[in-house]
Motif scaffolding. Sequence first.
Motif, PDB file in Angstrom:
ATOM      1  N   ARG A   1     -11.711  -1.491  -2.941  1.00  0.00           N
ATOM      2  CA  ARG A   1     -10.880  -0.948  -4.015  1.00  0.00           C
ATOM      3  C   ARG A   1      -9.401  -1.156  -3.677  1.00  0.00           C
ATOM      4  O   ARG A   1      -8.603  -1.549  -4.516  1.00  0.00           O
ATOM      5  CB  ARG A   1     -11.183   0.543  -4.188  1.00  0.00           C
ATOM      6  N   THR A   2      -9.045  -0.915  -2.427  1.00  0.00           N
ATOM      7  CA  THR A   2      -7.660  -1.087  -1.994  1.00  0.00           C
ATOM      8  C   THR A   2      -7.216  -2.537  -2.158  1.00  0.00           C
ATOM      9  O   THR A   2      -6.117  -2.815  -2.641  1.00  0.00           O
ATOM     10  CB  THR A   2      -7.520  -0.671  -0.521  1.00  0.00           C
ATOM     11  N   GLU A   3      -8.076  -3.473  -1.763  1.00  0.00           N
ATOM     12  CA  GLU A   3      -7.694  -4.883  -1.857  1.00  0.00           C
ATOM     13  C   GLU A   3      -7.554  -5.335  -3.313  1.00  0.00           C
ATOM     14  O   GLU A   3      -6.708  -6.177  -3.622  1.00  0.00           O
ATOM     15  CB  GLU A   3      -8.709  -5.759  -1.112  1.00  0.00           C
TER      16      GLU A   3
ATOM     17  N   LEU B   1       0.859  -1.186   0.000  1.00  0.00           N
ATOM     18  CA  LEU B   1       0.000   0.000   0.000  1.00  0.00           C
ATOM     19  C   LEU B   1       0.899   1.241   0.000  1.00  0.00           C
ATOM     20  O   LEU B   1       1.848   1.313   0.784  1.00  0.00           O
ATOM     21  CB  LEU B   1      -0.861  -0.032   1.270  1.00  0.00           C
TER      22      LEU B   1
ATOM     23  N   ARG C   1      -6.568  -3.378  -5.773  1.00  0.00           N
ATOM     24  CA  ARG C   1      -5.274  -2.799  -6.152  1.00  0.00           C
ATOM     25  C   ARG C   1      -4.114  -3.654  -5.655  1.00  0.00           C
ATOM     26  O   ARG C   1      -3.177  -3.942  -6.384  1.00  0.00           O
ATOM     27  CB  ARG C   1      -5.145  -1.444  -5.454  1.00  0.00           C
ATOM     28  N   LEU C   2      -4.204  -4.038  -4.371  1.00  0.00           N
ATOM     29  CA  LEU C   2      -3.107  -4.802  -3.776  1.00  0.00           C
ATOM     30  C   LEU C   2      -2.981  -6.171  -4.440  1.00  0.00           C
ATOM     31  O   LEU C   2      -1.875  -6.664  -4.649  1.00  0.00           O
ATOM     32  CB  LEU C   2      -3.328  -4.954  -2.273  1.00  0.00           C
TER      33      LEU C   2
ATOM     34  N   ARG D   1       5.696   2.630  -1.271  1.00  0.00           N
ATOM     35  CA  ARG D   1       4.948   1.567  -0.602  1.00  0.00           C
ATOM     36  C   ARG D   1       5.367   1.466   0.858  1.00  0.00           C
ATOM     37  O   ARG D   1       6.529   1.717   1.192  1.00  0.00           O
ATOM     38  CB  ARG D   1       5.199   0.232  -1.307  1.00  0.00           C
TER      39      ARG D   1
ATOM     40  N   ARG E   1      -3.649  -6.860  -7.487  1.00  0.00           N
ATOM     41  CA  ARG E   1      -3.026  -6.671  -8.806  1.00  0.00           C
ATOM     42  C   ARG E   1      -1.521  -6.461  -8.681  1.00  0.00           C
ATOM     43  O   ARG E   1      -0.795  -6.577  -9.662  1.00  0.00           O
ATOM     44  CB  ARG E   1      -3.671  -5.496  -9.531  1.00  0.00           C
ATOM     45  N   ARG E   2      -1.054  -6.131  -7.481  1.00  0.00           N
ATOM     46  CA  ARG E   2       0.399  -5.949  -7.279  1.00  0.00           C
ATOM     47  C   ARG E   2       1.093  -7.241  -6.854  1.00  0.00           C
ATOM     48  O   ARG E   2       2.253  -7.216  -6.478  1.00  0.00           O
ATOM     49  CB  ARG E   2       0.634  -4.875  -6.210  1.00  0.00           C
TER      50      ARG E   2
ATOM     51  N   GLU F   1      -2.225   6.114  -0.827  1.00  0.00           N
ATOM     52  CA  GLU F   1      -3.394   5.231  -0.738  1.00  0.00           C
ATOM     53  C   GLU F   1      -3.824   5.024   0.709  1.00  0.00           C
ATOM     54  O   GLU F   1      -5.020   4.987   1.009  1.00  0.00           O
ATOM     55  CB  GLU F   1      -3.078   3.880  -1.390  1.00  0.00           C
TER      56      GLU F   1
END
Lengths: 307, 261
Positions: free
Chosen positions: B24-26, A97, B28-29, A132, B31-32, A101
């Motif tokens: 949304r955050t999860e 993160l 994104r994470l 990050r 996809r990383r 964000e």
Amino acid sequence: MSPTSAGPIVEVSGLYKSYGGRTVVDGVSFTVEEGEIFGVLGPNGAGKTTTVECVEGLRTPDAGRVRVAGLDPVAEHDRVTRVLGVQLQQSELQAKLTVREALELYASFAPHPADWRPLAERLGLDSRLGTRFAKLSGGQKQRLFIALALIGDPRVVVLDELTTGLDPRARRDTWQLIEDVRASGVTVLLVTHFMEEAQRLCDRIAVIDKGRLAALDTPQGLIRRSAGATVLSFTPSAPLDEDALAALPGLASVTHKDGRLTLSGTDETVDAVLTLLARRRVTAHQLRVTDATLDDAFLDLTETSTP
Amino acid sequence: MSSAPTPTTPARRAGTLVHPGVLRTEIRLFRREPGALFWIVCFPALLLAILGSIPSFREHDEALGGLRLVDTYVPVTVLLGMILGGLQAMPQVLTGYRERGILRRMSTTPVRPAALLLAHMVVFAGAALVSALLALLLGRLAFGVRLPAQGFGYALALLLAVAAALALGSLVSALTPTSRIAGAVGSAVLFPMMFCAGLWVPVQSMPDLLARIVGWTPFGAAAQALNGAAAGHWPGWSHLGVLAAWTVLLTAGAARWFRWE
């Protein structure tokens, strides 16, 4: 519509908590007034963190009463989270993160969030927004957590071991930030074992030792209470006899080192030493009189409860 | 719930359980995470492509009721993504969220930590369904494997299988204190689950007794339900029932033993 604009913003009374038969918090009581910087000071394992965890609603007290803005942190947890900002002693965020964000996410949790941009700038995070979490230094992580504690625009903020892992400059910047936060009307509950921090920032300090409240006073008040509140040191031109020194009023301690004499005691002790020197016609070279620090007071307070 | 230190059950608290920002955050994470993306989403289709390119896999076999081996491997690869994700990726993430204090940090905000777990499960379920869809499409387009004749039954079996995978992963996470142990336990459970789904021998080719035993396991039952639906039958209620029962049991276990700290 604040439920307790009159009463204290944080109220802890007769708090008791034990884990598996081991008492960790043993009857702690204190109140924090709105707009105060209130310190909770104590050695490691004294029960400081458990006490504030009860304030945060992360733990349920075994006995006693805890109120934040008049709300029960356990039964009314949801409402308490809207007035209380928290920086935990040990926690992390998702490794991948980014700072931006994280700020946006935690801002989205709050009903009336603060603008995170000036906050990030204030904390020196504005150049790290795309970084990050896992790539941040210890100090940067710490500053991010301070930002997250403040992002919900809370009335009270609990900061647990705030400056651990910060270098001296970042530590001083953070102290300035805390003073600014208070100036903007936020009450600060500061958990620390770092004396200089408590002495510099706190209006009042609760000293907790072995789960009990050992003292509750202003930093100056705590220092005055300690047995050796004033420290006097000098190199005498001729030796002074032990008996004369031992007879000094209010004396707390005497140490000799390389011909230098260090005495601690009260203002009365200082007067008596000067009189003694004059009478014996002894000159005091490199005479220094200093106030004891909170360190000394703290050691004094926490030692007396040692069996 | 754990013993002494956590009497505060976040599930009891009022607050937001589904939070769009957290979801949304999860996403994104997720996809990383190239590893998770590869194993959950791409690997099953890739495996099907490799198997399908072996000539003998494309020959009709009387022992399989006229089906080709590649036909029997489509349901297997449909299940593979959710098994890999549910046992390898998800428990480590969930246990890690607890281990590293992320759930604790969130429980001091108006959003419940359960919202984070839920968001991650939704993301994972989505990835598992995309993976299943990829395997089905690849089978159809590259190897002419017919799409399931009983579409609704197939979808139902698929959703139940994803639910079972979610529940199994949650239980592993509930029972393991650190993400390292979660990884180890996940791997240990992974291989029997992949076997039951038919990765080494498709359930149609298993000896009768073995097929019946495997039919009592979540992914063995899922494989047989998918096979039935692929052939145009309504997937047997016994298979769907076994899947549903496992889901309920595993979920109950996860809810019973999950610790928030």
